[in-house]
Design an enzyme around this catalytic site. Structure first.
Site, PDB file in Angstrom:
ATOM      1  N   ALA A   1       0.428  -8.681  19.200  1.00 31.47           N
ATOM      2  CA  ALA A   1       1.219  -8.843  18.443  1.00 31.47           C
ATOM      3  C   ALA A   1       2.601  -8.804  19.059  1.00 31.47           C
ATOM      4  O   ALA A   1       3.318 -10.142  19.372  1.00 31.47           O
ATOM      5  CB  ALA A   1       0.929  -7.880  17.257  1.00 31.47           C
TER       6      ALA A   1
ATOM      7  N   HIS B   1       0.483  -1.288  -0.581  1.00 32.22           N
ATOM      8  CA  HIS B   1      -0.148  -0.089   0.332  1.00 32.22           C
ATOM      9  C   HIS B   1       1.260   1.358   0.494  1.00 32.22           C
ATOM     10  O   HIS B   1       0.316   2.500   0.076  1.00 32.22           O
ATOM     11  CB  HIS B   1      -1.294  -0.056   1.224  1.00 32.22           C
ATOM     12  CG  HIS B   1      -1.908  -1.391   1.427  1.00 32.22           C
ATOM     13  ND1 HIS B   1      -2.467  -1.408   2.471  1.00 32.22           N
ATOM     14  CD2 HIS B   1      -2.184  -1.248   0.166  1.00 32.22           C
ATOM     15  CE1 HIS B   1      -3.759  -2.276   1.728  1.00 32.22           C
ATOM     16  NE2 HIS B   1      -3.558  -2.558   0.810  1.00 32.22           N
TER      17      HIS B   1
HETATM   18  C1  BJW Z   1      -3.857  -5.432  16.943  1.00 32.21           C
HETATM   19  C2  BJW Z   1      -2.864  -5.483  17.574  1.00 32.21           C
HETATM   20  C3  BJW Z   1      -2.634  -6.117  18.845  1.00 32.21           C
HETATM   21  C4  BJW Z   1      -4.787  -3.842  16.598  1.00 32.21           C
HETATM   22  N1  BJW Z   1      -1.762  -6.413  18.119  1.00 32.21           N
HETATM   23  N2  BJW Z   1      -3.332  -7.684  16.926  1.00 32.21           N
HETATM   24  C5  BJW Z   1     -16.260  -5.081  -2.861  1.00 32.21           C
HETATM   25  C6  BJW Z   1     -16.175  -6.254  -2.501  1.00 32.21           C
HETATM   26  C7  BJW Z   1     -14.164  -6.248  -2.327  1.00 32.21           C
HETATM   27  C8  BJW Z   1     -13.726  -5.650  -2.891  1.00 32.21           C
HETATM   28  C9  BJW Z   1     -14.281  -4.265  -3.076  1.00 32.21           C
HETATM   29  C10 BJW Z   1     -15.221  -3.885  -2.688  1.00 32.21           C
HETATM   30  N3  BJW Z   1     -14.931  -2.989  -3.247  1.00 32.21           N
HETATM   31  C11 BJW Z   1     -13.754  -2.059  -3.495  1.00 32.21           C
HETATM   32  C12 BJW Z   1     -13.809  -3.321  -3.174  1.00 32.21           C
HETATM   33  C13 BJW Z   1     -12.097  -3.346  -3.473  1.00 32.21           C
HETATM   34  C14 BJW Z   1     -11.577  -2.266  -1.638  1.00 32.21           C
HETATM   35  C15 BJW Z   1     -11.598  -3.244  -0.938  1.00 32.21           C
HETATM   36  O1  BJW Z   1     -11.001  -3.819  -0.492  1.00 32.21           O
HETATM   37  N4  BJW Z   1     -12.608  -2.629  -0.090  1.00 32.21           N
HETATM   38  C16 BJW Z   1     -12.779  -3.348   1.023  1.00 32.21           C
HETATM   39  C17 BJW Z   1     -13.663  -1.958   2.324  1.00 32.21           C
HETATM   40  C18 BJW Z   1     -13.978  -4.253   0.609  1.00 32.21           C
HETATM   41  N5  BJW Z   1      -9.945  -2.208  -2.063  1.00 32.21           N
HETATM   42  C19 BJW Z   1      -9.116  -1.497  -3.189  1.00 32.21           C
HETATM   43  O2  BJW Z   1      -9.998  -0.808  -3.588  1.00 32.21           O
HETATM   44  C20 BJW Z   1      -8.233  -2.120  -2.625  1.00 32.21           C
HETATM   45  N6  BJW Z   1      -7.722  -1.847  -4.734  1.00 32.21           N
HETATM   46  C21 BJW Z   1      -8.532  -2.785  -5.690  1.00 32.21           C
HETATM   47  O3  BJW Z   1      -8.853  -3.547  -4.829  1.00 32.21           O
HETATM   48  O4  BJW Z   1      -7.785  -2.965  -6.533  1.00 32.21           O
HETATM   49  C22 BJW Z   1      -7.669  -3.901  -7.721  1.00 32.21           C
HETATM   50  C23 BJW Z   1      -7.016  -5.593  -7.793  1.00 32.21           C
HETATM   51  C24 BJW Z   1      -7.962  -6.425  -8.121  1.00 32.21           C
HETATM   52  C25 BJW Z   1      -6.989  -7.176  -8.154  1.00 32.21           C
HETATM   53  C26 BJW Z   1      -5.954  -7.790  -7.371  1.00 32.21           C
HETATM   54  C27 BJW Z   1      -5.189  -6.762  -7.354  1.00 32.21           C
HETATM   55  C28 BJW Z   1      -6.145  -5.072  -7.353  1.00 32.21           C
HETATM   56  C29 BJW Z   1      -6.938  -0.992  -2.547  1.00 32.21           C
HETATM   57  C30 BJW Z   1      -6.745  -0.841  -1.236  1.00 32.21           C
HETATM   58  C31 BJW Z   1      -5.810   0.215  -0.546  1.00 32.21           C
HETATM   59  C32 BJW Z   1      -6.082  -0.197   0.900  1.00 32.21           C
HETATM   60  N7  BJW Z   1      -5.544   1.232   1.412  1.00 32.21           N
HETATM   61  C33 BJW Z   1      -5.620   1.469   2.647  1.00 32.21           C
HETATM   62  C34 BJW Z   1      -5.238   2.973   2.872  1.00 32.21           C
HETATM   63  C35 BJW Z   1      -3.703   2.844   2.417  1.00 32.21           C
HETATM   64  C36 BJW Z   1      -2.672   4.529   3.187  1.00 32.21           C
HETATM   65  C37 BJW Z   1      -2.482   4.778   4.782  1.00 32.21           C
HETATM   66  O5  BJW Z   1      -2.363   4.009   5.728  1.00 32.21           O
HETATM   67  O6  BJW Z   1      -3.898   5.691   4.699  1.00 32.21           O
HETATM   68  O7  BJW Z   1      -4.587   0.929   3.220  1.00 32.21           O
HETATM   69  S1  BJW Z   1      -7.086   1.600   3.702  1.00 32.21           S
HETATM   70  C38 BJW Z   1      -6.845   1.048   5.031  1.00 32.21           C
HETATM   71  O8  BJW Z   1      -7.131  -0.551   5.131  1.00 32.21           O
HETATM   72  C39 BJW Z   1      -4.772   0.450   4.707  1.00 32.21           C
HETATM   73  C40 BJW Z   1      -5.074  -0.424   5.722  1.00 32.21           C
HETATM   74  O9  BJW Z   1      -3.219  -1.453   5.092  1.00 32.21           O
HETATM   75  C41 BJW Z   1      -5.766  -1.329   4.650  1.00 32.21           C
HETATM   76  C42 BJW Z   1      -6.218  -2.375   5.830  1.00 32.21           C
HETATM   77  O10 BJW Z   1      -6.087  -1.971   7.660  1.00 32.21           O
HETATM   78  P1  BJW Z   1      -5.401  -3.520   8.027  1.00 32.21           P
HETATM   79  O11 BJW Z   1      -4.259  -3.202   8.466  1.00 32.21           O
HETATM   80  O12 BJW Z   1      -5.866  -4.704   8.370  1.00 32.21           O
HETATM   81  O13 BJW Z   1      -6.237  -1.971   9.674  1.00 32.21           O
HETATM   82  P2  BJW Z   1      -6.885  -2.392  10.357  1.00 32.21           P
HETATM   83  O14 BJW Z   1      -7.142  -1.150  11.531  1.00 32.21           O
HETATM   84  O15 BJW Z   1      -8.226  -3.117   9.996  1.00 32.21           O
HETATM   85  O16 BJW Z   1      -7.447  -4.529  11.034  1.00 32.21           O
HETATM   86  C43 BJW Z   1      -6.006  -4.216  12.721  1.00 32.21           C
HETATM   87  C44 BJW Z   1      -6.294  -5.197  13.138  1.00 32.21           C
HETATM   88  O17 BJW Z   1      -5.795  -5.590  13.637  1.00 32.21           O
HETATM   89  C45 BJW Z   1      -7.997  -6.296  14.270  1.00 32.21           C
HETATM   90  O18 BJW Z   1      -8.069  -7.034  13.661  1.00 32.21           O
HETATM   91  C46 BJW Z   1      -7.237  -5.518  15.409  1.00 32.21           C
HETATM   92  O19 BJW Z   1      -7.716  -6.263  16.155  1.00 32.21           O
HETATM   93  C47 BJW Z   1      -5.653  -5.920  14.824  1.00 32.21           C
HETATM   94  N8  BJW Z   1      -5.055  -5.165  16.109  1.00 32.21           N
HETATM   95  N9  BJW Z   1      -4.442  -3.870  17.656  1.00 32.21           N
HETATM   96  C48 BJW Z   1      -2.878  -7.355  17.067  1.00 32.21           C
HETATM   97  N10 BJW Z   1      -2.129  -4.763  19.459  1.00 32.21           N
END
Ligand code: BJW
Length: 235
Positions: free
Chosen positions: A221, A109
């Site tokens: 973690a 990302h």
């Molecule tokens: C702990 C802890 C501790 C806490 N110890 N654990 C409908 C269906 C399917 C897909 C789509 C859809 N509509 C749209 C889409 C696609 C879309 C998508 O997935 N949307 C969903 C929301 C439905 N995705 C995209 O658009 C992506 N691109 C894409 O799909 O291109 C086409 C393609 C197709 C096929 C192949 C390849 C490509 C792009 C996604 C970009 C995401 N960007 C962000 C922002 C980045 C910049 C920034 O940081 O600002 O990325 S959004 C945000 O979410 C960020 C993160 O990397 C990402 C994931 O979040 P993460 O890391 O999982 O964090 P959290 O907060 O959700 O979870 C934290 C976890 O940690 C929790 O479970 C806690 O319990 C745990 N935790 N403390 C251990 N101490």
């Protein structure tokens, strides 16, 4: 002989939570304060670039004060000491894996410490400097076209071919600190399973995709990751 020969590790915001960085979807997470449509989509950026630049400038400044935690350090130890290959794919834009010494790392990302010029497509390290509407691209000299080098919703994450290739060959897939809600990363466990890999989730709580993993260890973690790495290095 080691139990696995090719390991892929996927990390998310939960890995960096104990370094003081907010996750996205937890109760006090980033999306509880900001509307992702305004700050993490190309459309939001077109509507109000100053708002988006400020959001990332603020987060870039926070990164100046963070340090890798025991989980980042344990993963670097795994990469350095495991007799097989270890590729870490992070969804995080922070620099904590590399600060801990990781070498075989993909920032799918993007990276908060880099800027991207939408005029000439150059990517450049900027450290903790702000990007403003006046920032001039050092390569093409165009002003006002630099944006954070991060992947927003609707954009293609980086190095997908390399990642899918590694998932297709791995025999262990470990997912750490991610809610499993954002694709394509949320689909990696299914991809690794199709390749016959053992799949493990290390997370504070069961993620959205928890049922797809063959093994799950829930906890902070900084506790569960070093313990799991010790286990892998002993087998
Ligand atoms: C702990 C802890 C501790 C806490 N110890 N654990 C409908 C269906 C399917 C897909 C789509 C859809 N509509 C749209 C889409 C696609 C879309 C998508 O997935 N949307 C969903 C929301 C439905 N995705 C995209 O658009 C992506 N691109 C894409 O799909 O291109 C086409 C393609 C197709 C096929 C192949 C390849 C490509 C792009 C996604 C970009 C995401 N960007 C962000 C922002 C980045 C910049 C920034 O940081 O600002 O990325 S959004 C945000 O979410 C960020 C993160 O990397 C990402 C994931 O979040 P993460 O890391 O999982 O964090 P959290 O907060 O959700 O979870 C934290 C976890 O940690 C929790 O479970 C806690 O319990 C745990 N935790 N403390 C251990 N101490």
């Amino acid at each position: 002989m080691a139990q696995y020969s090719k390991i892929v590790v996927l990390t998310g915001a939960g890995l960096s939570a104990e370094s003081g960085l907010h996750t996205f979807r937890d109760k006090d997470g980033i999306w509880s304060k900001y509307d992702y449509r305004e700050v993490a989509t190309p459309e939001g950026y077109s509507r109000n670039p100053a708002l988006v630049l400020n959001f990332y400038n603020e987060r870039r400044r926070q990164n100046a004060h963070v340090k890798p935690n025991a989980a980042h350090i344990a993963l670097t130890r795994l990469e350095a000491e495991y007799p097989g290959s270890v590729l870490t794919v992070t969804q995080n834009i922070d620099p904590l894996h590399e600060m801990a010494g990781a070498k075989n790392l993909i920032h799918m990302h993007g990276e908060i410490a880099k800027a991207f010029c939408t005029a000439c497509r150059m990517r450049r390290k900027i450290g903790i400097a702000d990007i403003t509407l006046e920032t001039v691209c050092p390569a093409c000299s165009t002003a006002g076209k630099m944006r954070p080098d991060v992947v927003w919703f609707g954009e293609m994450p980086y190095e997908m071919d390399t990642i899918y290739d590694a998932l297709g060959r791995c025999d262990l897939f470990i997912s750490i600190g991610t809610s499993g809600t954002v694709y394509p990363a949320a689909g990696f466990v299914a991809e690794a399973s199709r390749s016959g890999a053992h799949t493990v989730e290390l997370n504070l709580e069961p993620s959205e995709g928890a049922s797809e993993f063959k093994e799950a260890i829930h906890g902070r973690a900084t506790e569960v990751v070093p313990a799991y790495v010790d286990r892998l290095l002993k087998t």
